[in-house]
Write a protein that holds these residues in place. Sequence first.
Motif, short mmCIF file in Angstrom:
data_model
loop_
_atom_site.label_atom_id
_atom_site.label_comp_id
_atom_site.label_asym_id
_atom_site.label_seq_id
_atom_site.Cartn_x
_atom_site.Cartn_y
_atom_site.Cartn_z
N ARG A 23 -4.92 -15.05 -3.37
CA ARG A 23 -3.71 -14.31 -3.65
C ARG A 23 -3.87 -12.90 -3.06
NH1 ARG A 23 1.47 -14.87 -5.50
NH2 ARG A 23 2.11 -13.10 -6.76
N ASN A 24 -2.85 -12.43 -2.36
CA ASN A 24 -2.87 -11.06 -1.83
C ASN A 24 -2.65 -10.08 -2.98
OD1 ASN A 24 -2.43 -8.62 -0.60
ND2 ASN A 24 -0.57 -9.26 0.50
N VAL A 25 -3.67 -9.30 -3.28
CA VAL A 25 -3.61 -8.38 -4.42
C VAL A 25 -2.49 -7.34 -4.23
CG1 VAL A 25 -4.93 -6.68 -5.77
CG2 VAL A 25 -6.08 -8.70 -4.85
N ALA A 26 -2.16 -7.06 -2.99
CA ALA A 26 -1.15 -6.02 -2.70
C ALA A 26 0.27 -6.59 -2.59
CB ALA A 26 -1.51 -5.30 -1.40
N TYR A 27 0.39 -7.90 -2.82
CA TYR A 27 1.66 -8.58 -2.54
C TYR A 27 2.86 -8.00 -3.29
CZ TYR A 27 5.09 -12.38 -2.42
OH TYR A 27 6.23 -13.13 -2.28
N GLU A 28 2.68 -7.73 -4.58
CA GLU A 28 3.84 -7.32 -5.38
C GLU A 28 4.22 -5.85 -5.21
OE1 GLU A 28 3.15 -9.44 -9.39
OE2 GLU A 28 2.02 -10.29 -7.75
N PHE A 29 3.55 -5.18 -4.30
CA PHE A 29 3.79 -3.75 -4.14
C PHE A 29 4.74 -3.49 -2.98
CE2 PHE A 29 -0.02 -4.30 -6.47
CZ PHE A 29 -0.14 -3.20 -7.32
N LYS A 30 5.57 -2.46 -3.17
CA LYS A 30 6.51 -2.13 -2.10
C LYS A 30 5.81 -1.36 -0.98
CE LYS A 30 11.25 -0.52 -1.77
NZ LYS A 30 12.28 0.30 -2.41
N LYS A 31 5.07 -0.35 -1.36
CA LYS A 31 4.26 0.42 -0.40
C LYS A 31 2.85 0.54 -0.96
CE LYS A 31 7.48 1.75 2.60
NZ LYS A 31 8.10 0.44 2.86
N VAL A 38 -2.90 4.92 2.74
CA VAL A 38 -2.05 5.57 1.75
C VAL A 38 -0.68 5.84 2.35
CG1 VAL A 38 -1.78 7.61 0.25
CG2 VAL A 38 -4.07 6.70 0.71
N TRP A 39 0.35 5.50 1.61
CA TRP A 39 1.72 5.72 2.06
C TRP A 39 2.04 7.22 2.02
CZ3 TRP A 39 5.22 3.62 4.88
CH2 TRP A 39 6.55 4.05 4.81
N ASP A 40 2.53 7.74 3.16
CA ASP A 40 2.93 9.14 3.21
C ASP A 40 4.45 9.20 3.34
OD1 ASP A 40 3.57 11.73 3.88
OD2 ASP A 40 1.90 11.99 5.29
N ASN A 48 6.97 8.77 6.45
CA ASN A 48 7.50 7.42 6.37
C ASN A 48 6.54 6.41 7.03
OD1 ASN A 48 9.64 6.01 5.20
ND2 ASN A 48 10.56 5.61 7.22
N ASP A 49 5.27 6.64 6.82
CA ASP A 49 4.24 5.77 7.41
C ASP A 49 2.96 5.85 6.59
OD1 ASP A 49 3.11 4.00 9.17
OD2 ASP A 49 3.01 5.40 10.85
N TYR A 50 2.05 4.92 6.87
CA TYR A 50 0.77 4.94 6.18
C TYR A 50 -0.20 5.86 6.90
CZ TYR A 50 2.04 0.96 3.28
OH TYR A 50 2.64 0.14 2.35
N GLU A 51 -1.04 6.50 6.11
CA GLU A 51 -2.19 7.24 6.66
C GLU A 51 -3.40 6.33 6.46
OE1 GLU A 51 -2.39 11.00 7.11
OE2 GLU A 51 -4.52 10.82 7.65
N GLN A 52 -4.02 5.96 7.58
CA GLN A 52 -5.16 5.04 7.50
C GLN A 52 -6.47 5.82 7.61
OE1 GLN A 52 -5.06 1.47 7.79
NE2 GLN A 52 -2.96 1.04 8.45
#
Length: 356
Positions: free
Chosen positions: A96-104, A150-152, A156-160
């Motif tokens: 199961r993708n642990v991040a699945y239920e998250f929007k960002k 982390v969503w910035d 409007n993008d992720y910081e990796q």
Amino acid sequence: MSLQGISGKTIPFDGQVGGHAGVMTVEDGSMIIKDSLPKERAFYALLGTHEALAPLRDYVPEYMGQIKLTGVTEGVEVGHEVLQEIASGKESIVLRNVAYEFKKPNILDIKLGTVLYDESANEEKQARMIETARKTTSLESGVRLTGFKVWDPSKNDYEQTPKSYGKSIKVSQLPEGMAKFFPAASIQDRGLLNAVIDGIIGEVQEIKEIFEKVEMRMVGGSLLIVWEGDEEALKASLSATEELPEGGLTGKHKAEAAAAAPAAAERALNEVEVELPGGKGAAEEESAETSSSLSTSSSKKLSLGYAVKMIDFAHTRLAPGEGPDKGVLLGMETTLKLLEGRKAELAVVAEDAGAA
Ligand SMILES: Nc1ncnc2c1ncn2[C@@H]1O[C@H](COP(=O)(O)OP(=O)(O)O)[C@@H](O)[C@H]1O
Ligand SMILES: [Mg+2]
């Protein structure tokens, strides 16, 4: 949702923040497919059958089954690693993708432990891994920030943050790392951020209590921490959580909630047994059945605004008579201190903002 869904398209998983390249996901993102060693599959099977490990079941991703990528990825563009896997006929596991239920989803992989090799490693590898632990934060603190995203909202993008960061920092810089994962600027409502960190602390605390009681050696395993980076979604899930007993949905409560859908996870894990090497083999069909029995319960799961799971059991074994894994426990303690530390920092930021 079932493993049959995989016969469609598999695509590279953009929520991967650490480990060997090549983690894949299915089109709807609900599951991840990752390369696995027999030891990891054996561990997931053991989780379902071994009573001493029962408390851990709530704190690992749901195991959906195992699969050979051969054929499954036919006609689909796949990465180099996956092609190699097909060539070698290696098995993958479906989780199961642990991040699945998250929007960002904001995602952090914290590698736990002070010892980064298992007994099967040759002398040269052991020496190398001892040196790696010594040169990084692992030996002293029991943690390494493997990688995070982390969503910035301002961009409007992720910081990796790549693995080079976690490998290069000193123990004294770990709090900076934690601050990067919980940036004050990312969420306007400081109370929300505070509640998320509190919730995560509660989960890590529970996992630590479980680990204090099991005799196990976990090498190269991680805590996977996910929290909701979309402020509106975070607010919605946290306020839903408040209505639950005792201020939150801990592992115990989750277990109770899951009891409504009768022990689906446990059942599935038990079924996994038949898929062990030397078992019936050709497990695809059975995996599909296993997962469809699981899907009913997983789709009912509440999104909490955060999730904490243990992942990566490629080098984990039971160690009867050896006591708990002290290095892993040290890492959990360090993680708790870092989380508490970040909470305290954010309280100061909030005070300053209030005074201004
Ligand atoms: N169940 C899962 N849900 C979401 N992401 C996952 C899951 N399992 C693994 N990952 C992602 O894949 C990465 C690598 O997985 P891991 O099990 O640690 O394999 P490796 O042996 O390559 O380190 C993790 O750092 C994480 O980002
Ligand atoms: Mg890993």
